[in-house]
Design an enzyme around this catalytic site. Structure first.
Site, short mmCIF file in Angstrom:
data_model
loop_
_atom_site.label_atom_id
_atom_site.label_comp_id
_atom_site.label_asym_id
_atom_site.label_seq_id
_atom_site.Cartn_x
_atom_site.Cartn_y
_atom_site.Cartn_z
N ARG A 261 0.86 -1.18 0.00
CA ARG A 261 0.00 0.00 0.00
C ARG A 261 0.90 1.23 0.00
NH1 ARG A 261 -2.26 0.47 6.27
NH2 ARG A 261 -0.27 1.09 7.19
N ASN B 68 -5.17 8.20 4.04
CA ASN B 68 -4.92 7.49 5.29
C ASN B 68 -3.44 7.55 5.63
OD1 ASN B 68 -5.92 5.38 7.37
ND2 ASN B 68 -4.16 4.36 6.44
N GLU B 69 -3.13 8.11 6.80
CA GLU B 69 -1.74 8.22 7.26
C GLU B 69 -0.81 8.65 6.12
OE1 GLU B 69 -1.55 5.29 11.13
OE2 GLU B 69 -0.76 4.51 9.25
N GLU C 20 -7.56 6.01 15.60
CA GLU C 20 -7.04 4.66 15.83
C GLU C 20 -6.32 4.58 17.17
OE1 GLU C 20 -4.70 3.13 12.61
OE2 GLU C 20 -6.04 3.91 11.07
#
Length: 705
Positions: free
Chosen positions: A103, A141-142, A323
């Site tokens: 990813r 995301n991040e 998270e």
């Protein structure tokens, strides 16, 4: 107050949507994040969009009273995109091309990637942005740049240099490119930023620190531009009352992201909070542990408070945690489920410092894939367990008291100045060694953490600030390793001390300018020399730790520094020469013993304390104790058992809340609680007459009378 999970119905081994929603509702969960890696489901082949599968998920969550943050699914690309358009894959600085199978393996600036990412974002949002369950959006995301060096990225970097420096001659001057015959005659002469590697008797790749500093700054702008671009698309579909977040990596975060800059882009700052648990969550913090991520991010209760203070620093506003630890985080060899009480303690510790969302990654443990053993709240059997039961307790408490705990204003007496530029400089050219003798590319983080922990151990309430922000209102300001700084920032620090603040400087502070060049106009610490009342010409790495003793307390301000036996100086020593400062501690060493390790000086209405070495934990705490005392700050909870920590915040209605927590297996009965008031959870009065009991791994909140 939002309390919830990341929910991946698409990963469940069978359809149990109704059961999942019922279990969430029973646990007090009122929030779910969905959609962060569903690109391949939403666009199974190029240009063919299938998003209807998500509708029953959103409908069921809405019917269950669970609000949703919908994520743009751009951080994990589908296989067809890598196969049909390999040009979108990232090129590393060493020339290697990313391959499919992981990813975040793309060049986020590439036009082809942006084209396809925009299509899937629009396909998803056109259907669901106005769904009644959706209260906000997460972009990507991040996110990081990955320090990509694709041709289009390098061309953009050269354009940025042209805009910033104007001419090749100016760049030659700023970077000192006469050195090693690196001088450029034309912009086309600029070499690629490949990592340094030895070749034969020489060195290949970039070796210039000025170049590297600008390269790192530029990489952060790629992230800023990408997130700003995505937010712009989202805003075309979103209602005014829906927010946009980005879940940054918490703590010190990614090296290719500037927390302060990203915080100005989003509507609400959001950061992920993986933390070490079990014994690695105790206070005092254990010194050595293999508990993930304590092996790289520190251990003890301090890790949660530091992450929270750093998250709040981005905008000096409260924040979300998308998270947090459920059963475990990491891989199959990092399974450390919390002890009873630790999930609850982690939630209230972060809420006390401004968290307005506490959510867990993720709902259920996956039965396949890379993160099979990064467990969710439910284990692989998908049934209740003690993690679920404890989270349900927190959910019930927040349902009853969440209104009061939202919008808190955490108190702070001491601030630490975070310099992203100095971090960049030391990641490229570290000044310290690791305990094993290798270059410590995380030395900025190591020094920053040491001083944060010293203040925490001394029971200070802390904040983290960034150079563009105001810091004048704090009684104490610590500037760890402020190496890259322009004159204007150093003048602000000097004015802060002269106006009445207590400025704590460390080695390397004031040594470099805004381009990362060693200053030459004045002896170190440069423009801070007068305020600090000292200078030095030489400095040294320390091959072994040195014992340290307090200077004679006679005539010392505030009785002098009191050091416990056995404290040590690590890694570094400035050979400080006094020019008006008073010594507070000396090295016990035949050579370094002539130089003070710590000094202090009254400067105007305030004070400057200089620490010329890296103190160990006991030394750092003793130093923080003295700094607080010298600044008129009374530590919270002084005299309580060491494992019992106290922090305070103001509620929106003006009431003061005291958060008390016991980070140990011991039960502590506090005959004389630090405040008189009512226990938020059981309603009982806490007074000198009634006392207060904190069991193992226990937390409570007292509403001050």
């Amino acid at each position: 107050m939002l309390f919830g999970v990341s929910y991946y119905h698409e990963y469940q081994p069978y359809d149990r949507l109704a059961e999942d929603v019922a279990m969430m509702r029973d646990a007090g969960i009122d929030y779910a994040r969905v959609g962060d890696s569903v690109w391949a489901l939403c666009e199974p082949s190029e240009g063919r969009f299938e998003t209807e599968w998500l509708r029953p998920v959103l409908d069921a969550l809405h019917e269950g009273g669970i609000e949703v943050v919908l994520t743009t699914p751009t951080y994990a690309i589908p296989a067809w995109l890598a196969r049909r358009h390999p040009e979108v894959l990232a090129r590393a600085t060493d020339g290697r091309r990313a391959s499919f199978g992981g990813r975040q393996n793309v060049n986020i600036a590439h036009p082809a990637y942006r084209f396809h990412a925009e299509r899937v974002i629009r396909a998803l949002l056109s259907e669901y942005a106005r769904h009644p369950a959706v209260i906000g959006f997460q972009v990507d995301n991040e996110t990081g740049s990955g320090f990509v060096d694709n041709d289009d990225v390098f061309d953009s970097f050269v354009s940025r240099l042209k805009e910033r420096f104007g001419s090749v001659d100016r760049l030659n001057e700023i970077w000192g490119l006469n050195y090693w015959s690196h001088r450029l005659g034309d912009w086309s002469d600029l070499w690629r930023p490949a990592p340094r590697v030895p070749i034969g008797c020489g060195m290949s790749g970039n070796t210039n620190p000025g170049y590297d500093l600008e390269w790192r700054r530029f990489q952060a702008t790629l992230v800023n531009g990408f997130l700003r671009w995505q937010k712009g698309i989202v805003r075309e579909y979103a209602r005014e009352d829906q927010f946009v977040i980005q879940d940054m990596v918490g703590g010190h975060g990614r090296s290719d992201v500037d927390r302060h800059q990203v915080s100005q882009i989003v509507d609400v700052v959001a950061e992920n909070f993986p933390h070490a648990s079990q014994d690695a969550l105790a206070h005092p913090a254990p010194e050595h542990t293999v508990a993930f991520p304590g092996d790289r991010a520190g251990t003890g209760a301090v890790q949660l408070y530091q992450r929270a203070d750093m998250a709040r620093s981005g905008r000096q506003e409260n924040f979300f945690i998308p998270e947090m630890n459920p059963i475990s985080v990491g891989g199959a060899d990092n399974t450390f489920p919390g002890y009873d009480g630790q999930w609850r303690m982690a939630a209230y510790a972060t809420i006390s410092r401004g968290a307005e969302m506490v959510a867990y990654w993720h709902w259920h443990s996956l039965h396949y894939g890379a993160e099979t053993y990064s467990h969710g709240i439910l284990n692989h059997d998908l049934g209740p367990n003690r993690c679920y039961n404890e989270i349900a307790r927190v959910g019930a408490e927040l349902k009853e008291h969440g209104e009061l705990l939202t919008g808190l204003r955490p108190e702070a007496e001491a601030a630490l100045l975070y310099s992203q530029d100095s971090r960049y400089a030391f990641e490229f050219q570290p000044c310290l060694k690791t305990p094993q003798g290798a270059p410590d590319h995380g030395c900025y983080q190591r020094v920053f953490d040491t001083f944060y922990r010293g203040l925490f151990d001394a029971r200070a309430q802390t904040a983290v600030v960034h150079p563009p922000q105001d810091f004048d209102g704090f009684p104490v300001l610590v500037a760890p390793m402020l190496y890259v700084a322009d004159d204007a920032l150093l003048e602000r620090l000097t004015a802060y001390a002269e106006g009445g603040g207590h400025l704590v400087l460390t080695f390397r502070s004031g040594y470099g300018d805004e381009h990362g060049r060693a200053r030459w106009a004045d002896r170190a610490p440069g423009p801070l020399r007068k305020a600090a009342g000292l200078s030095y010409g030489l400095y040294s790495n320390l091959a072994t730790p040195l014992p340290v003793s307090a200077a004679d307390g006679a005539g010392q301000p505030y009785g002098g520094l009191s050091l416990p036996a056995g404290v040590q100086a690590h890694a570094w020593a400035d050979e400080l020469e006094l020019e008006g400062a008073q010594p507070l501690a000396y090295y016990d060493h035949p050579h370094f013993g002539r130089y003070p390790a710590v000094t202090t000086r009254q400067f105007g209405a305030g004070r400057v304390t200089y620490v010329g070495t890296l103190p160990d934990a006991a030394f750092s705490r003793a130093l923080a104790d003295w700094v607080l005392r010298a600044s008129g700050v009374a530590p919270l909870g002084e005299g309580l058992p060491e494992s019992v920590r106290v922090t305070r915040a103001r509620a929106r209605d003006g009431r003061r809340l005291w958060f008390l927590s016991n980070w140990s297996f011991d039960t502590h009965r506090l005959a004389d609680p630090p405040v008189a008031g009512r226990d938020l959870f059981d309603g009982r009065q806490a007074t000198a007459g009634t006392g207060l009991e904190l069991g193992p791994w226990d937390s409570t909140v007292i509403i001050e009378d």
